[in-house]
Motif scaffolding. Structure first.
Motif, short mmCIF file in Angstrom:
data_model
loop_
_atom_site.label_atom_id
_atom_site.label_comp_id
_atom_site.label_asym_id
_atom_site.label_seq_id
_atom_site.Cartn_x
_atom_site.Cartn_y
_atom_site.Cartn_z
N VAL A 1 -0.68 -26.85 27.10
CA VAL A 1 -0.27 -28.07 26.39
C VAL A 1 -0.21 -29.26 27.34
CG1 VAL A 1 1.52 -29.11 24.95
CG2 VAL A 1 1.12 -26.64 24.84
N TYR A 2 -0.86 -30.34 26.94
CA TYR A 2 -0.85 -31.59 27.68
C TYR A 2 0.09 -32.56 26.98
CZ TYR A 2 -4.65 -29.51 30.16
OH TYR A 2 -5.39 -28.64 30.92
N LEU A 3 1.11 -33.00 27.70
CA LEU A 3 2.12 -33.87 27.11
C LEU A 3 1.61 -35.29 26.95
CD1 LEU A 3 5.25 -32.71 29.13
CD2 LEU A 3 4.42 -31.86 26.94
N ALA A 4 2.05 -35.92 25.87
CA ALA A 4 1.74 -37.34 25.67
C ALA A 4 2.48 -38.15 26.73
CB ALA A 4 2.17 -37.76 24.27
N ARG A 5 1.89 -39.25 27.11
CA ARG A 5 2.47 -40.10 28.14
C ARG A 5 3.91 -40.49 27.77
NH1 ARG A 5 -0.99 -43.62 31.65
NH2 ARG A 5 -2.40 -42.16 30.67
N GLY A 6 4.81 -40.30 28.73
CA GLY A 6 6.21 -40.68 28.53
C GLY A 6 7.05 -39.68 27.74
N LYS A 7 6.48 -38.54 27.37
CA LYS A 7 7.21 -37.54 26.59
C LYS A 7 7.70 -36.42 27.50
CE LYS A 7 6.49 -39.52 22.65
NZ LYS A 7 7.56 -39.98 21.76
N SER A 8 8.77 -35.75 27.05
CA SER A 8 9.40 -34.70 27.84
C SER A 8 9.04 -33.31 27.32
CB SER A 8 10.92 -34.87 27.79
OG SER A 8 11.57 -33.75 28.33
N ALA A 9 8.87 -32.38 28.23
CA ALA A 9 8.58 -30.99 27.86
C ALA A 9 9.76 -30.37 27.11
CB ALA A 9 8.26 -30.17 29.10
N GLU A 10 10.95 -30.92 27.27
CA GLU A 10 12.13 -30.42 26.58
C GLU A 10 11.97 -30.52 25.07
OE1 GLU A 10 14.73 -28.85 28.01
OE2 GLU A 10 13.57 -29.05 29.86
N ASP A 11 11.14 -31.44 24.60
CA ASP A 11 10.97 -31.68 23.18
C ASP A 11 9.73 -31.00 22.58
OD1 ASP A 11 13.23 -33.37 23.24
OD2 ASP A 11 12.00 -35.03 23.93
N LEU A 12 9.07 -30.13 23.36
CA LEU A 12 7.85 -29.48 22.88
C LEU A 12 8.07 -28.63 21.63
CD1 LEU A 12 5.81 -28.22 25.94
CD2 LEU A 12 5.02 -29.65 24.07
N LEU A 13 9.08 -27.79 21.67
CA LEU A 13 9.39 -26.91 20.54
C LEU A 13 10.87 -27.04 20.21
CD1 LEU A 13 7.56 -23.63 21.62
CD2 LEU A 13 6.75 -25.34 19.99
N SER A 14 11.19 -26.94 18.94
CA SER A 14 12.60 -27.00 18.53
C SER A 14 13.33 -25.77 19.06
CB SER A 14 12.70 -27.07 17.02
OG SER A 14 12.31 -25.83 16.45
N ALA A 15 14.65 -25.88 19.13
CA ALA A 15 15.47 -24.74 19.55
C ALA A 15 15.27 -23.56 18.61
CB ALA A 15 16.94 -25.15 19.60
N GLU A 16 15.13 -23.83 17.32
CA GLU A 16 14.90 -22.76 16.35
C GLU A 16 13.58 -22.04 16.61
OE1 GLU A 16 14.25 -21.99 11.57
OE2 GLU A 16 14.31 -24.03 12.31
N THR A 17 12.52 -22.81 16.86
CA THR A 17 11.21 -22.20 17.13
C THR A 17 11.26 -21.37 18.39
OG1 THR A 17 10.06 -23.98 15.98
CG2 THR A 17 8.76 -22.68 17.54
N ARG A 18 11.89 -21.89 19.43
CA ARG A 18 12.02 -21.11 20.68
C ARG A 18 12.77 -19.81 20.45
NH1 ARG A 18 13.95 -25.64 24.88
NH2 ARG A 18 12.58 -27.24 24.04
N LYS A 19 13.87 -19.90 19.71
CA LYS A 19 14.69 -18.72 19.46
C LYS A 19 13.94 -17.69 18.62
CE LYS A 19 18.93 -17.20 17.28
NZ LYS A 19 20.03 -17.58 16.41
N GLU A 20 13.34 -18.12 17.53
CA GLU A 20 12.68 -17.20 16.61
C GLU A 20 11.41 -16.57 17.19
OE1 GLU A 20 13.87 -16.10 13.68
OE2 GLU A 20 15.68 -17.28 14.09
N THR A 21 10.70 -17.31 18.03
CA THR A 21 9.44 -16.79 18.58
C THR A 21 9.58 -16.20 19.97
OG1 THR A 21 8.81 -18.91 19.58
CG2 THR A 21 8.11 -18.52 17.29
N GLY A 22 10.67 -16.51 20.65
CA GLY A 22 10.82 -16.06 22.04
C GLY A 22 9.87 -16.78 22.97
N ALA A 23 9.40 -17.95 22.58
CA ALA A 23 8.43 -18.72 23.37
C ALA A 23 8.96 -19.02 24.76
CB ALA A 23 8.08 -20.02 22.65
N GLN A 24 8.11 -18.82 25.74
CA GLN A 24 8.44 -19.14 27.13
C GLN A 24 7.64 -20.38 27.53
OE1 GLN A 24 10.75 -17.34 29.05
NE2 GLN A 24 11.12 -16.50 27.02
N ILE A 25 8.33 -21.45 27.88
CA ILE A 25 7.67 -22.70 28.28
C ILE A 25 7.76 -22.79 29.80
CG2 ILE A 25 7.67 -25.21 28.09
CD1 ILE A 25 9.05 -24.84 25.34
#
Length: 86
Positions: A7-31
């Motif tokens: 994933v390539y972040l848009a200019r000025g955006k934070s990686a913290e906002d890539l996925l919602s807390a719910e999506t991270r929790k439900e999928t177990g996504a590792q960023i």
């Protein structure tokens, strides 16, 4: 099997906002940054040059469609590529 989203972040955006807390929790996504990914054994990914900050998101194949939809609709994401990992 798993899927890794490059994933390539848009200019000025934070990686913290890539996925919602719910999506991270439900999928177990590792960023991870490229450096963090290398530290846990991922290799062979060469990010595109000059396109901004990169994050890798690793998920189970079954959760990949959910993450894919989340990334497509996100203003944090400039672009992304998908890689199947065995």
């Amino acid at each position: 099997m798993m899927v890794v989203f490059e994933v390539y972040l848009a200019r000025g955006k934070s990686a913290e906002d890539l996925l919602s807390a719910e999506t991270r929790k439900e999928t177990g996504a590792q960023i991870m940054s490229i450096e963090e990914a290398k530290a846990v054994g991922f290799s062979g990914l060469a990010p595109l040059e000059g396109v901004g900050e990169v994050r890798l998101i690793a998920v189970r194949r079954s959760d990949a469609p959910w993450v894919h939809r989340s990334l497509e609709g996100s203003d944090v994401v400039a672009s992304f590529r998908v890689h199947d990992v065995e």
